[in-house]
Structure formats: C-alpha cells, structure tokens
Design a protein around this motif. Structure first.
Motif, PDB file in Angstrom:
ATOM      1  N   LEU A  82       0.799  -1.333   0.094  1.00  0.00           N
ATOM      2  CA  LEU A  82       0.078  -0.125  -0.047  1.00  0.00           C
ATOM      3  C   LEU A  82       0.638   1.435  -0.013  1.00  0.00           C
ATOM      4  O   LEU A  82       1.751   1.317   0.963  1.00  0.00           O
ATOM      5  CB  LEU A  82      -0.934   0.106   1.142  1.00  0.00           C
ATOM      6  CG  LEU A  82      -1.906  -1.146   1.259  1.00  0.00           C
ATOM      7  CD1 LEU A  82      -2.528  -1.174   2.881  1.00  0.00           C
ATOM      8  CD2 LEU A  82      -3.129  -1.042   0.338  1.00  0.00           C
ATOM      9  N   LEU A  83       0.962   2.221  -1.144  1.00  0.00           N
ATOM     10  CA  LEU A  83       1.596   3.074  -1.207  1.00  0.00           C
ATOM     11  C   LEU A  83       0.939   4.554  -0.789  1.00  0.00           C
ATOM     12  O   LEU A  83       0.032   4.695  -1.656  1.00  0.00           O
ATOM     13  CB  LEU A  83       2.082   3.242  -2.646  1.00  0.00           C
ATOM     14  CG  LEU A  83       2.956   4.495  -3.040  1.00  0.00           C
ATOM     15  CD1 LEU A  83       4.459   4.435  -1.965  1.00  0.00           C
ATOM     16  CD2 LEU A  83       3.511   4.326  -4.395  1.00  0.00           C
ATOM     17  N   THR A  84       1.364   5.286   0.030  1.00  0.00           N
ATOM     18  CA  THR A  84       0.844   6.592   0.355  1.00  0.00           C
ATOM     19  C   THR A  84       1.804   7.985  -0.262  1.00  0.00           C
ATOM     20  O   THR A  84       2.832   7.625   0.202  1.00  0.00           O
ATOM     21  CB  THR A  84       0.572   6.639   1.739  1.00  0.00           C
ATOM     22  OG1 THR A  84      -0.546   6.106   2.259  1.00  0.00           O
ATOM     23  CG2 THR A  84       0.050   8.259   2.007  1.00  0.00           C
ATOM     24  N   LEU A  85       1.337   8.452  -0.920  1.00  0.00           N
ATOM     25  CA  LEU A  85       2.191   9.618  -1.412  1.00  0.00           C
ATOM     26  C   LEU A  85       1.523  11.048  -0.963  1.00  0.00           C
ATOM     27  O   LEU A  85       0.375  11.236  -1.249  1.00  0.00           O
ATOM     28  CB  LEU A  85       2.253   9.829  -2.940  1.00  0.00           C
ATOM     29  CG  LEU A  85       2.929   8.457  -3.589  1.00  0.00           C
ATOM     30  CD1 LEU A  85       2.883   8.343  -5.155  1.00  0.00           C
ATOM     31  CD2 LEU A  85       4.598   8.343  -3.074  1.00  0.00           C
ATOM     32  N   LEU A  86       2.276  11.815  -0.421  1.00  0.00           N
ATOM     33  CA  LEU A  86       1.897  13.277  -0.122  1.00  0.00           C
ATOM     34  C   LEU A  86       2.793  14.170  -0.783  1.00  0.00           C
ATOM     35  O   LEU A  86       3.965  13.965  -0.888  1.00  0.00           O
ATOM     36  CB  LEU A  86       2.151  13.550   1.569  1.00  0.00           C
ATOM     37  CG  LEU A  86       1.722  12.601   2.601  1.00  0.00           C
ATOM     38  CD1 LEU A  86       1.947  12.815   4.027  1.00  0.00           C
ATOM     39  CD2 LEU A  86       0.229  12.665   2.282  1.00  0.00           C
ATOM     40  N   LEU A  87       2.223  14.802  -1.579  1.00  0.00           N
ATOM     41  CA  LEU A  87       2.941  15.879  -2.726  1.00  0.00           C
ATOM     42  C   LEU A  87       2.764  17.156  -2.269  1.00  0.00           C
ATOM     43  O   LEU A  87       1.838  17.683  -2.042  1.00  0.00           O
ATOM     44  CB  LEU A  87       2.067  15.607  -4.085  1.00  0.00           C
ATOM     45  CG  LEU A  87       1.990  14.136  -4.606  1.00  0.00           C
ATOM     46  CD1 LEU A  87       1.211  14.162  -5.811  1.00  0.00           C
ATOM     47  CD2 LEU A  87       3.490  13.485  -4.948  1.00  0.00           C
ATOM     48  N   ASP A  88       3.822  17.846  -2.461  1.00  0.00           N
ATOM     49  CA  ASP A  88       3.889  19.295  -2.161  1.00  0.00           C
ATOM     50  C   ASP A  88       3.141  20.163  -3.034  1.00  0.00           C
ATOM     51  O   ASP A  88       2.905  19.918  -4.184  1.00  0.00           O
ATOM     52  CB  ASP A  88       5.678  19.868  -2.090  1.00  0.00           C
ATOM     53  CG  ASP A  88       6.239  19.509  -3.291  1.00  0.00           C
ATOM     54  OD1 ASP A  88       6.210  18.354  -3.997  1.00  0.00           O
ATOM     55  OD2 ASP A  88       6.678  20.505  -4.024  1.00  0.00           O
ATOM     56  N   THR A  89       2.574  21.328  -2.546  1.00  0.00           N
ATOM     57  CA  THR A  89       1.715  22.188  -3.400  1.00  0.00           C
ATOM     58  C   THR A  89       2.280  22.700  -4.700  1.00  0.00           C
ATOM     59  O   THR A  89       1.706  22.990  -5.657  1.00  0.00           O
ATOM     60  CB  THR A  89       1.145  23.369  -2.602  1.00  0.00           C
ATOM     61  OG1 THR A  89       2.153  24.113  -2.009  1.00  0.00           O
ATOM     62  CG2 THR A  89       0.430  22.795  -1.494  1.00  0.00           C
ATOM     63  N   GLY A  90       3.730  22.973  -4.897  1.00  0.00           N
ATOM     64  CA  GLY A  90       4.178  23.481  -5.878  1.00  0.00           C
ATOM     65  C   GLY A  90       4.823  22.475  -6.825  1.00  0.00           C
ATOM     66  O   GLY A  90       5.449  22.896  -7.925  1.00  0.00           O
ATOM     67  N   ALA A  95       5.976  15.152 -11.507  1.00  0.00           N
ATOM     68  CA  ALA A  95       6.905  14.374 -10.299  1.00  0.00           C
ATOM     69  C   ALA A  95       6.194  13.299  -9.881  1.00  0.00           C
ATOM     70  O   ALA A  95       6.727  12.232  -9.537  1.00  0.00           O
ATOM     71  CB  ALA A  95       6.827  15.552  -9.040  1.00  0.00           C
ATOM     72  N   LEU A  96       4.738  13.379  -9.777  1.00  0.00           N
ATOM     73  CA  LEU A  96       4.101  12.112  -9.596  1.00  0.00           C
ATOM     74  C   LEU A  96       4.223  11.074 -10.465  1.00  0.00           C
ATOM     75  O   LEU A  96       4.221   9.771 -10.177  1.00  0.00           O
ATOM     76  CB  LEU A  96       2.356  12.419  -9.454  1.00  0.00           C
ATOM     77  CG  LEU A  96       1.327  11.219  -9.081  1.00  0.00           C
ATOM     78  CD1 LEU A  96       1.907  10.614  -8.012  1.00  0.00           C
ATOM     79  CD2 LEU A  96      -0.032  11.887  -9.169  1.00  0.00           C
ATOM     80  N   GLU A  97       4.294  11.208 -11.898  1.00  0.00           N
ATOM     81  CA  GLU A  97       4.458  10.261 -12.851  1.00  0.00           C
ATOM     82  C   GLU A  97       5.858   9.467 -12.802  1.00  0.00           C
ATOM     83  O   GLU A  97       5.841   8.393 -12.998  1.00  0.00           O
ATOM     84  CB  GLU A  97       4.252  10.842 -14.214  1.00  0.00           C
ATOM     85  CG  GLU A  97       4.268   9.923 -15.100  1.00  0.00           C
ATOM     86  CD  GLU A  97       4.236  10.478 -16.750  1.00  0.00           C
ATOM     87  OE1 GLU A  97       4.263   9.760 -17.628  1.00  0.00           O
ATOM     88  OE2 GLU A  97       4.336  11.818 -16.732  1.00  0.00           O
ATOM     89  N   ALA A  98       6.917  10.306 -12.315  1.00  0.00           N
ATOM     90  CA  ALA A  98       8.018   9.815 -12.247  1.00  0.00           C
ATOM     91  C   ALA A  98       8.165   8.919 -11.078  1.00  0.00           C
ATOM     92  O   ALA A  98       8.743   7.804 -11.160  1.00  0.00           O
ATOM     93  CB  ALA A  98       9.060  11.217 -12.145  1.00  0.00           C
ATOM     94  N   ILE A  99       7.544   9.205  -9.672  1.00  0.00           N
ATOM     95  CA  ILE A  99       7.506   8.408  -8.854  1.00  0.00           C
ATOM     96  C   ILE A  99       6.895   7.057  -9.214  1.00  0.00           C
ATOM     97  O   ILE A  99       7.265   5.895  -8.674  1.00  0.00           O
ATOM     98  CB  ILE A  99       6.891   9.239  -7.685  1.00  0.00           C
ATOM     99  CG1 ILE A  99       7.834  10.280  -7.006  1.00  0.00           C
ATOM    100  CG2 ILE A  99       6.665   7.974  -6.372  1.00  0.00           C
ATOM    101  CD1 ILE A  99       6.984  10.894  -6.200  1.00  0.00           C
TER     102      ILE A  99
END
Length: 334
Positions: A82-90, A95-99
């Motif tokens: 189970l993968l949780t990602l918290l992304l910064d607002t800027g 970046a999400l695609e690369a991760i």
C-alpha cells in the motif's frame, strides 16, 4: 525533537506502553523488529511499513524496496504493498508520474503488487514524501525471527556499508561533491540505487542457515548491529575492520567527513547464522558479496577496532540527516 528515527528510549517510554498484545501475533512491536508477524494457521503473515523522508530522488524505487527489505528479514515472500504519497503544493504532475514509474518498475521486478494506498497534495512540506505498508507470507515452519539468534552465531553482512546513503548523497549532494570526488566515482555511486534490494539475500539466507536477520537502515551498520542484538535479547561483538566499505562510499564519506558505518545502509543485510560457511557459500554463489563481521554474545555489545574494544551504541542520528542539516545551514547563510 530532531529529524530522524526517535531513540529506543523514547519508543520504550512513549510508544510501547500504549500497545496491547494479542495471542495470534507471533512477533510484536519492539526495538530492532523489522516487521510484525501474524499467525494464520500453517502460514505466517508478515506486515511492515516505512516512510521515505530523507531522499529527493528515486522516491518510488526506495519506497518499494525499503518496505520489501523488511519483509525479507523473516524469509517472507513480498506479496502486496500500500503506497501513500504526499505531494507538495508547488510540485508538477510530472513528479507524480516519475515516482509511480519507478515504483511500478521496482514492484514488477520483485513480483509484488501495489494494491492501493492514498495520494494527495498537502501544504506544509517542501518535497514529496512516500509511506509504504507491505504484506508478505511465509510458511510458519520457515519463519526467521530475531529470537532465533544464539550466542556464538556468526554475524554476516551482505554487500557493504552505506549502500543507500552513498546513492542518495551522490545524487542529492552532487553540488557539494563536485570537484572533491571524481565524476566517474559519483556516477558509479549513483548506480548503487540498483543494489538497494535485500530480498534475494533474505530468501536465500532463510533457506541456508539464518537464525536471525536485520535490514540495515537508518543509523547504518552500527545501529543495525545494535538493533539485531537488542531484538534478540543478546549481545554482539562487531569487528570494524571486517565491515566492507566500497571505494565509492569511502570517497564520498571522506569528502563530507561522514562515518560510513553510521550512514543509512539499505542494500545490506545483517545475518546471524550457526553455519556461516554454508550460508556464505549460498549467498556468494548467487552473486551476493558477503563478509563475516562479528559474533553474537551473551550480553555485551561491543565494536572492536585498531584501538581496542568499545561499547557499541546506536549513533545519536544518521549521518545523512547531519549532512542534510549542514547543507541547509550553509544555504541559509549564503
């Protein structure tokens, strides 16, 4: 509190007292425990979770491997994440695609499925943060736990010290290292990211004599060795000169005045075994470099070096956090 894992004392005083225990839990929360283990009849289900907070690059790959490494310390096959990602607002969507591209490739290589999780953009952070929960399974008769180690067991270390820390610093501290470490050395060090998984050695060692295993993570080999002994309720004697430090690691740590034995070390597995020749032969025969670095003892935790023996204690903080904090201080004064 400072960045990094909280101390064993804080865990004992402020975390563990609030936890109940069930009879069908085979391995409970504890210092040095990589994973919990639940009794499911002939099978044991292994559970763990990990955050990735100190790295800015290769977040997806690290999130998968660090969690699966914990599962492998029991000899369990990783099944699901189970993968949780918290992304910064800027941050950009790219970046999400690369991760996820990296996470998907790493999971596919291990045959483990990312079955869900959570993804959100949140204020208050300056870079993406990943948290992963892992589930594995192993036949109960084949389960390896820290309680299996006994005094006199040889302690093996796979690959070398600070594999993960070397890769992170070569990428994230490249600006500070340029001109101080040869570009070819930095390129090879960045390639250490390919060596992060210890799932192969965990599965092999479990079949060939391992009595206990521990994934080397925050605090490096020194913290890992202390935690291995603490989880088993034993002592340990580590020989510093026997710990492999690869040339790329030595060059980067020298340039940054860092101790490679106290630098985050995913990619290496500590293995206690009563049959070191058999275990080591199986690992090296599968292309996994392995060194005998110490022995389990009755009570005393010690590290032996050229100047003699001293008490082995976990480093107060991982060298990575010290270096990152130092870099932030330097940037703020520029």
């Amino acid at each position: 509190m400072r960045p990094g894992k909280v101390s064993p004392e804080i865990l004992r005083d402020l975390v563990f007292p609030f936890l109940i225990r069930r009879a069908d839990v085979l391995v409970h929360a504890g210092v040095g425990q990589d994973a919990a283990v639940l009794d499911f009849g002939p099978w044991a289900v292994v559970l763990t979770c990990d955050p990735i907070t100190g790295a800015r690059q290769h977040l997806g790959r690290l999130a998968v491997h660090i969690t699966c490494n914990d599962l492998a310390t029991t000899g369990a096959e990783p099944v699901a994440l189970l993968l949780t990602l918290l992304l910064d607002t800027g941050g950009p969507q790219a970046a999400l695609e690369a991760i996820m591209h990296e996470a998907g490739a790493a999971a596919a290589a291990l045959g483990v499925e990312i079955v869900g999780g959570h993804t959100e953009v949140t204020p208050g952070i300056d870079r993406p943060i990943a948290m992963t929960a892992g589930i594995g399974r192993v036949r109960k008769d084949d389960l390896v736990t820290s309680r299996g180690a006994k005094p006199g067991d040889t302690v093996l270390l796979t690959k070398g010290a600070a594999i993960e820390g070397t890769a992170i610093l070569a990428a994230d501290a490249a600006g500070r290292l340029r001109g101080r470490v040869d570009d070819a050395v930095l390129a090879r060090a960045r390639g250490f990211i390919e060596r992060i998984s210890v799932v192969p050695e965990g599965m092999i060692a479990a079949r060939y004599g391992a009595t206990a295993m521990h994934d080397v993570t925050e605090g490096g080999v020194l913290a890992g060795a202390w935690e291995l002994a603490e989880a088993a309720g034993l002592g340990i004697e580590i020989h510093a000169e026997a710990i492999p430090v690869l040339p790329e690691t030595a060059a980067i740590c020298s340039a940054l005045e860092a101790d490679p034995l106290a630098l985050v070390g995913s990619g290496a597995m500590l293995i206690a075994t009563r049959t070191p020749e058999r275990t080591q032969e199986a690992l090296t025969g599968s292309g996994i470099p392995t060194a005998a670095i110490g022995v389990m003892t009755e009570e005393r935790k010690a590290i032996v070096g050229p100047a003699g023996a001293r008490e082995l204690v976990p480093p107060p903080r991982d060298e990575l956090w010290r270096i990152l904090e130092q870099a932030s201080t330097l940037k703020a004064t520029e």
